[in-house]
Motif scaffolding. Structure first.
Motif, PDB file in Angstrom:
ATOM      1  N   SER A 184      -8.624  10.748  -0.092  1.00 66.55           N
ATOM      2  CA  SER A 184      -8.891  11.325   0.461  1.00 66.55           C
ATOM      3  C   SER A 184      -8.739  12.708   1.783  1.00 66.55           C
ATOM      4  O   SER A 184      -7.675  12.545   0.867  1.00 66.55           O
ATOM      5  N   LYS A 239      -4.598   3.453   8.677  1.00 65.24           N
ATOM      6  CA  LYS A 239      -4.655   2.985   7.251  1.00 65.24           C
ATOM      7  C   LYS A 239      -3.353   1.849   6.671  1.00 65.24           C
ATOM      8  O   LYS A 239      -3.612   1.625   5.617  1.00 65.24           O
ATOM      9  N   ALA A 290       1.051   5.445  -0.763  1.00 67.06           N
ATOM     10  CA  ALA A 290      -0.432   6.770  -0.300  1.00 67.06           C
ATOM     11  C   ALA A 290       0.649   8.463  -1.304  1.00 67.06           C
ATOM     12  O   ALA A 290       1.754   8.279  -0.976  1.00 67.06           O
ATOM     13  N   LYS A 346       0.685  -1.422   0.207  1.00 66.46           N
ATOM     14  CA  LYS A 346      -0.225  -0.056  -0.277  1.00 66.46           C
ATOM     15  C   LYS A 346       0.620   1.999  -0.164  1.00 66.46           C
ATOM     16  O   LYS A 346       1.669   1.641   0.378  1.00 66.46           O
ATOM     17  N   TYR A 372      -6.029   7.460  12.658  1.00 66.41           N
ATOM     18  CA  TYR A 372      -5.692   7.415  11.267  1.00 66.41           C
ATOM     19  C   TYR A 372      -4.897   6.867   9.963  1.00 66.41           C
ATOM     20  O   TYR A 372      -5.383   5.481   9.459  1.00 66.41           O
ATOM     21  N   GLU A 414     -13.923   9.702   1.878  1.00 64.68           N
ATOM     22  CA  GLU A 414     -13.580   9.091   0.934  1.00 64.68           C
ATOM     23  C   GLU A 414     -14.207   9.083  -0.244  1.00 64.68           C
ATOM     24  O   GLU A 414     -15.272   9.199   0.514  1.00 64.68           O
ATOM     25  N   GLU A 449      -3.941   4.900  -2.615  1.00 64.38           N
ATOM     26  CA  GLU A 449      -4.532   6.243  -2.124  1.00 64.38           C
ATOM     27  C   GLU A 449      -4.057   7.594  -2.184  1.00 64.38           C
ATOM     28  O   GLU A 449      -2.790   7.809  -1.932  1.00 64.38           O
TER      29      GLU A 449
END
Length: 378
Positions: free
Chosen positions: A63, A83, A5, A3, A79, A53, A42
């Motif tokens: 988001s 994630k 971001a 993942k 938060y 989101e 993301e």
């Protein structure tokens, strides 16, 4: 599943931060092409009291991250823990990076150097008395020390990976962010969608194009004054902010204003464009240069990033201030090219070949994915 971001403050959308170059890169390229092959991405936008989101374009997760307040001081920390992001990517080091890395104490940051502006660049921009310098006073200067301190900390902890779209930007980035001289900065192509058309069939028109915002830093008045001296050519003005200039130059018959262009309209104009003229007082590696080259156009500019203008057009030299004294140089450069169709033809082939070889979406995707995944696995 890994993942990542992306940390940005605009997403090429009127409601999500306007139509800036970073927003386009974020939405049209990074969020579009980087997810896949075991990698999720993301996009995190600036902190908000009402975080939410969204799914945009059918598959892009975006988001607004939460903004801590006096009653919930660790809202953002919680938060980010939920994630479980493995690595972060940012386009330059904006304020959102500083806020996220208050809480991410063991994650890496890939910092993509796109348009670094050390103090001497801001001095040039200030000379034009436009709104752009206000962004330095109200934003960049206020965050400069905190950002440089953060980057210094990440370097010492071996958590900073630097990449760039242009070789000549490396020195600017070192001066802007106070980076060590020997720090490695890897090249990542600036993605360009290569149009599928026969370069040999490019129409022989008399069209000269300006592509970009009509803000002071772009000095559009130079382009418009050129049109007065070259009535034998058509001058296309493509970009937001055209209304004032459209009124001022309404009597110049060889100027056409198109406003913001995209899709088929943009493709049609670039296909017919013989020369892209860039009059900016400051540029990084303009995506407009690469797009124009991919459509077989030559470039005339007072900017020469990575020698692109000299290779595929005419570089007239640096131009300071409002640049009125440079108009004649621009006019001569355009005339020389337009009157030498052999040179235009060579630029047409060589420029398109350069973009295909160096800046294709495939090379961008492969290179950036590799950097992201290898740094997650380390």
């Amino acid at each position: 599943m890994m993942k990542a971001a992306l940390l940005v403050e605009e997403f090429f959308d009127k409601e999500l931060g306007g139509y800036g170059g970073y927003g386009m890169l974020a939405r049209e390229y990074i969020a579009e092409y980087i997810p896949g092959e075991g990698l999720e991405l993301e996009t995190f936008l600036e902190r908000s009291k009402n975080p939410r989101e969204m799914i945009l374009d059918g598959n892009k997760k975006v988001s607004y991250i939460p903004k801590p307040d006096i009653f919930h001081p660790f809202k953002l920390k919680k938060y980010l823990e939920e994630k479980k992001i493995d690595i972060y990517l940012s386009i330059e080091c904006q304020r959102i990076v500083k806020e996220v890395f208050k809480y991410e104490n063991n994650k890496k940051l890939i910092l993509w150097i796109q348009d670094p502006r050390p103090h001497d660049d801001w001095d040039k921009i200030r000379s034009l008395n436009g709104d752009e310098y206000e962004s330095y006073l109200n934003y960049y200067s206020k965050n400069e020390k905190d950002i440089n301190d953060l980057l210094s900390k990440l370097i010492s902890e071996k958590r900073l990976i630097l990449i760039t779209q242009g070789k000549y930007l490396k020195d600017k980035a070192k001066r802007l962010y106070n980076l060590p001289d020997d720090i490695p900065i890897d090249f990542v192509p600036n993605p360009v969608r290569i149009p599928e058309f026969d370069i040999e069939k490019k129409p022989e028109t008399n069209i000269i194009t300006f592509l970009g915002r009509l803000s002071n830093v772009k000095r559009p008045w130079i382009f418009l004054e050129m049109a007065k001296q070259l009535p034998q050519y058509e001058f296309y003005v493509c970009g937001v902010g055209h209304e004032k200039y459209q009124e001022d130059y309404k009597d110049i018959k060889n100027i056409k204003f198109f406003g913001h262009i995209n899709g088929e309209e943009k493709e049609d104009i670039l296909t017919k464009t013989q020369i892209l003229v860039n009059t900016s007082i400051h540029e990084a590696i303009p995506i407009s240069f690469l797009e124009a080259l991919s459509y077989g156009a030559s470039i005339v500019s007072c900017q020469n990033p990575d020698d692109i203008t000299e290779m595929f057009g005419k570089y007239i030299g640096k131009v300071s201030g409002e640049g009125h004294e440079s108009i004649e140089k621009f006019v001569l450069a355009v005339k020389e090219l337009m009157e030498n169709r052999e040179t235009l033809y060579n630029n047409r082939k060589n420029g398109r070949e350069y973009v295909c070889k160096v800046h294709s979406i495939e090379k961008f995707t492969q290179t950036l994915r590799k950097i992201i995944t290898e740094n997650i696995k380390e």
